[in-house]
Scaffold this active site. Structure first.
Site, PDB file in Angstrom:
ATOM      1  N   ASP A  13       0.911  -1.136   0.012  1.00  0.00           N
ATOM      2  CA  ASP A  13       0.048   0.061   0.130  1.00  0.00           C
ATOM      3  C   ASP A  13       0.992   1.212   0.033  1.00  0.00           C
ATOM      4  OD1 ASP A  13      -2.553   1.483   0.432  1.00  0.00           O
ATOM      5  OD2 ASP A  13      -3.372  -0.370   1.403  1.00  0.00           O
ATOM      6  N   ASP A  18      -3.068   4.751  -2.451  1.00  0.00           N
ATOM      7  CA  ASP A  18      -4.216   5.262  -1.445  1.00  0.00           C
ATOM      8  C   ASP A  18      -4.510   6.696  -1.704  1.00  0.00           C
ATOM      9  OD1 ASP A  18      -5.322   4.582   1.181  1.00  0.00           O
ATOM     10  OD2 ASP A  18      -4.500   6.423   1.609  1.00  0.00           O
ATOM     11  N   GLU A  54      -6.527   3.973  -5.869  1.00  0.00           N
ATOM     12  CA  GLU A  54      -7.756   4.223  -5.174  1.00  0.00           C
ATOM     13  C   GLU A  54      -8.253   5.541  -5.496  1.00  0.00           C
ATOM     14  OE1 GLU A  54      -9.779   4.129  -0.775  1.00  0.00           O
ATOM     15  OE2 GLU A  54      -7.949   5.294  -1.038  1.00  0.00           O
ATOM     16  N   HIS A 106     -11.189  -3.436   2.950  1.00  0.00           N
ATOM     17  CA  HIS A 106     -10.863  -3.075   4.399  1.00  0.00           C
ATOM     18  C   HIS A 106     -11.861  -1.782   4.827  1.00  0.00           C
ATOM     19  CE1 HIS A 106      -8.357  -0.455   2.548  1.00  0.00           C
ATOM     20  NE2 HIS A 106      -7.906   0.167   3.528  1.00  0.00           N
ATOM     21  N   ASP A 107     -12.159  -1.210   3.706  1.00  0.00           N
ATOM     22  CA  ASP A 107     -13.102   0.095   4.145  1.00  0.00           C
ATOM     23  C   ASP A 107     -14.518  -0.159   4.066  1.00  0.00           C
ATOM     24  OD1 ASP A 107     -10.688   1.683   4.439  1.00  0.00           O
ATOM     25  OD2 ASP A 107     -10.808   2.358   2.256  1.00  0.00           O
TER      26      ASP A 107
HETATM   27  O1  TEU Z   1      -9.334   5.418   2.014  1.00  0.00           O
HETATM   28  C1  TEU Z   1      -9.768   6.680   1.192  1.00  0.00           C
HETATM   29  C2  TEU Z   1     -11.090   6.739   1.210  1.00  0.00           C
HETATM   30  O2  TEU Z   1     -11.426   7.519   0.347  1.00  0.00           O
HETATM   31  C3  TEU Z   1     -11.781   6.288   2.333  1.00  0.00           C
HETATM   32  O3  TEU Z   1     -11.142   6.551   3.529  1.00  0.00           O
HETATM   33  C4  TEU Z   1     -13.397   6.617   2.249  1.00  0.00           C
HETATM   34  O4  TEU Z   1     -13.342   7.975   2.544  1.00  0.00           O
HETATM   35  C5  TEU Z   1     -13.959   6.125   3.492  1.00  0.00           C
HETATM   36  O5  TEU Z   1     -13.672   4.743   3.716  1.00  0.00           O
HETATM   37  C6  TEU Z   1     -15.476   6.421   3.555  1.00  0.00           C
HETATM   38  O6  TEU Z   1     -16.043   5.398   4.236  1.00  0.00           O
HETATM   39  C7  TEU Z   1      -8.094   5.124   1.981  1.00  0.00           C
HETATM   40  C8  TEU Z   1      -7.785   3.744   2.761  1.00  0.00           C
HETATM   41  O7  TEU Z   1      -8.361   2.638   2.137  1.00  0.00           O
HETATM   42  C9  TEU Z   1      -8.368   3.961   4.131  1.00  0.00           C
HETATM   43  O8  TEU Z   1      -8.518   2.802   4.779  1.00  0.00           O
HETATM   44  C10 TEU Z   1      -7.643   4.965   4.853  1.00  0.00           C
HETATM   45  O9  TEU Z   1      -8.464   5.405   6.082  1.00  0.00           O
HETATM   46  C11 TEU Z   1      -7.659   6.535   3.995  1.00  0.00           C
HETATM   47  O10 TEU Z   1      -7.321   6.296   2.550  1.00  0.00           O
HETATM   48  C12 TEU Z   1      -6.620   7.072   4.896  1.00  0.00           C
HETATM   49  O11 TEU Z   1      -5.607   6.814   4.205  1.00  0.00           O
END
Ligand code: TEU
Ligand code: CA
Length: 564
Positions: free
Chosen positions: A98, A199, A256, A328-329
């Site tokens: 990542d 990311d 992403e 994971h989000d």
């Molecule tokens: O996610 C970016 C992102 O846009 C998400 O955080 C999204 O806005 C959020 O999940 C809405 O529910 C990335 C990573 O995948 C995430 O795990 C991190 O928290 C984030 O970046 C910050 O680095």
């Protein structure tokens, strides 16, 4: 279309903290990953994406990096990481990491030096700005709540963060900083990494005027993504990044990317695009609430199908996207996309089939291959995730009760995907001998790897069949490069499509509805490639083909090779 080494690969995302703990501290580790490489190989995985394993205070679970050149001691050592690389290579597997370069941790030495000298060279690695009339420079709401601007102690300045205040945004306009990031990226690629998942990368371009925007909620703030949507020029930064790093190594990069302008897709993933691929989040975006998780709409089947089809049809003209059910989000896909009556092994296989055989690069998220589901959360203190905690408050402020806020978060929480991997029915699902850092989903006695290993008809063994089919000598070409053509779109509850090239025509057809459906077959059946129907052998095809009608019961899926 120029062929690339990653086009026909299957990828798998590991969330290291929750994968497998080998030393009893309740936290997954690199040794755990190494010990499961054969398991992943058998699943048909070629590329492994590791969520962040760098040194970090873990305010946002490693997405806040305090040293880009160090492995978090929670996960292991650099020697163990090198071992992982070597062991993966032995098995002809690729590791990607990542890459979190929109921001770093407030504990990173750059930020510490910036705080120590707010007018010095390191302050310009970040966005330090004077306040406006004694308040923040602009009215942007961070993704995790509150204003994006945080006071710099002892000054009248503020620093900018789109995520948590412990994740200050890096100033991509600064060429010295950019070069340091490029050096770091190349250092990892030199080590033998095959690429990166990148990311929040579209956020790197800021509107340097930071203009106030029309508030979109009662807090007087506007979501910071609105600035991202408006600003011009991210493309130049992304090209600079690519030319100085990935391109030199033929690296695989998956961005992403949210909030991209649709017409810019060719610049992102077309020939010589910024990235090898980006994730297709179109289905996930269907549940985006206007104000937060509390007003997040449920996803209806037709919406799901139509959004997947729309992006398949758009993307295939341009390049490849990475297809996911979850990450994971996100909540678990089985709990999110399947109606109640389909939230079982059969429905899980159906969802897997329609997803994995799409055009694009399939990414399987850990536990997806055994059909892991959302957990049951009984108290808000069980949540760890910073985003969930914020959304709990957001729901409370909107007038919901504790109970309601808990229900809202239970459905949407990122922790649903982060509960420990369910390896067996042993205590803690075989994830750890200690106390797991996040609670284990109570359903681990029913859903776990060990039991599924032993059951020929398990979800796990079905996933293995799916990846085997996708990568088989015979069908690899059509599944990788074959055209995507929607089918039977007017039949209620049906999600079906052809994959077609000059040699082959494959039909993937699933019945998401409750009623049995008959689909008139326009071509001969040459081969029944796969089905989740309980048929003893393939010759029992009569059971679902009657007088040139393909009969699909509720939650049935079939993959057929048809005549051309
Ligand atoms: O996610 C970016 C992102 O846009 C998400 O955080 C999204 O806005 C959020 O999940 C809405 O529910 C990335 C990573 O995948 C995430 O795990 C991190 O928290 C984030 O970046 C910050 O680095
Ligand atoms: Ca451990």
């Amino acid at each position: 279309m120029e062929r690339k080494w990653w086009h026909d690969k299957v990828a798998y995302q590991i969330y290291p903290k929750s994968f497998l703990d080998t030393n009893g501290d309740g936290i997954g580790d690199l040794r755990g990953i190494i010990s499961k490489l054969d398991y992943l190989k058998k699943l048909g995985v070629d590329i492994i994406w590791l969520s962040p394993i760098y040194k970090s205070p873990f305010v946002d679970q490693g997405y806040d990096i305090s040293d880009y050149y160090a492995i978090a001691s929670e996960f292991g050592t650099m020697e163990e990481f090198d071992m992982l690389l070597a062991e993966a290579k032995k098995r002809d597997m690729h590791i990607i990491m990542d890459l979190v370069i929109n921001h770093c941790s407030d504990k990173h030495e750059w930020f510490q030096k910036a705080l120590a000298d707010p007018d010095g060279e390191y302050a310009d690695y970040f966005y330090f700005r004077e306040g406006k009339d004694g308040r923040e420079p602009s009215n942007y709401r961070s993704y995790f709540g509150g204003n994006c601007w945080e006071p710099v102690p002892g000054t009248n300045k503020y620093y900018f963060h789109m995520f948590a205040k412990e994740q200050p945004d890096l100033n991509w306009e600064n060429p010295v900083l950019r070069q340091k990031l490029y050096d770091m990226i190349n250092w990892w690629l030199e080590k033998g990494l095959s690429g990166f998942r990148i990311d929040a990368i579209i956020n790197i371009k800021k509107d340097l005027a930071f203009p106030d925007l029309t508030p979109d909620d009662t807090d007087g703030l506007a979501g910071c993504y609105r600035m991202v949507e408006r600003v011009e020029g991210v493309g130049e930064l992304l090209e600079d990044l690519k030319r100085n790093t990935f391109e030199k190594y033929d690296a695989f990069t998956v961005g992403e990317v949210f909030n991209m302008r649709p017409e810019e897709l060719p610049q992102f993933i077309g020939k010589d695009g910024h990235f090898s691929t980006i994730f297709d989040f179109s289905a996930h975006c269907l549940s985006m609430g206007e104000h937060g998780w509390y007003d997040s709409p449920d996803i209806e089947f037709e919406q799901y199908r139509d959004s997947v089809f729309r992006s398949q049809l758009t993307v295939q003209k341009v390049g490849f996207e990475a297809n996911i059910i979850e990450n994971h989000d996100e909540p678990r896909g089985v709990s999110r996309y399947l109606p109640d009556y389909a939230q079982n092994a059969k429905g899980t296989k159906m969802l897997a089939t329609v997803n994995i055989l799409l055009r694009g690069i399939p990414f399987i998220y850990q536990g997806q291959e055994i059909g892991m589901q959302n957990a049951v959360w009984t108290d808000q203190t069980e949540f760890d995730d910073i985003n969930t905690k914020d959304q709990y408050d957001v729901a409370k402020q909107a007038g919901f009760s504790d109970e309601e806020a808990l229900a809202i978060c239970s459905k949407m929480s990122r922790d649903n995907a982060r509960t420990p991997m369910q390896w067996s029915s042993d205590v803690n699902a075989g994830f750890t001998d200690g106390t797991p850092w996040l609670k284990v989903n109570e359903n681990y006695r029913e859903i776990n790897v060990r039991e599924q290993e032993e059951d020929e008809n398990s979800v796990l063994n079905y996933y293995r069949k799916l990846t085997t089919l996708r990568k088989s000598e015979e069908y690899k070409e059509v599944f990788t490069y074959g055209e995507f053509v929607p089918a039977y779109e007017t039949v209620d509850g049906i999600m079906a499509y052809y994959r077609v090239d000059d040699e082959k025509r494959v039909l993937v057809a699933a019945n998401f509805g409750t009623q049995s459906a008959s689909l008139p077959l326009n071509y001969e059946i040459n081969n029944i490639m796969l089905t989740n129907k309980n048929i003893a052998d393939k010759n029992e095809s009569e059971s679902f083909v009657k007088e040139k009608q393909l009969v699909l019961d509720s939650c049935d899926v079939v993959v057929l090779e048809l005549g051309r």
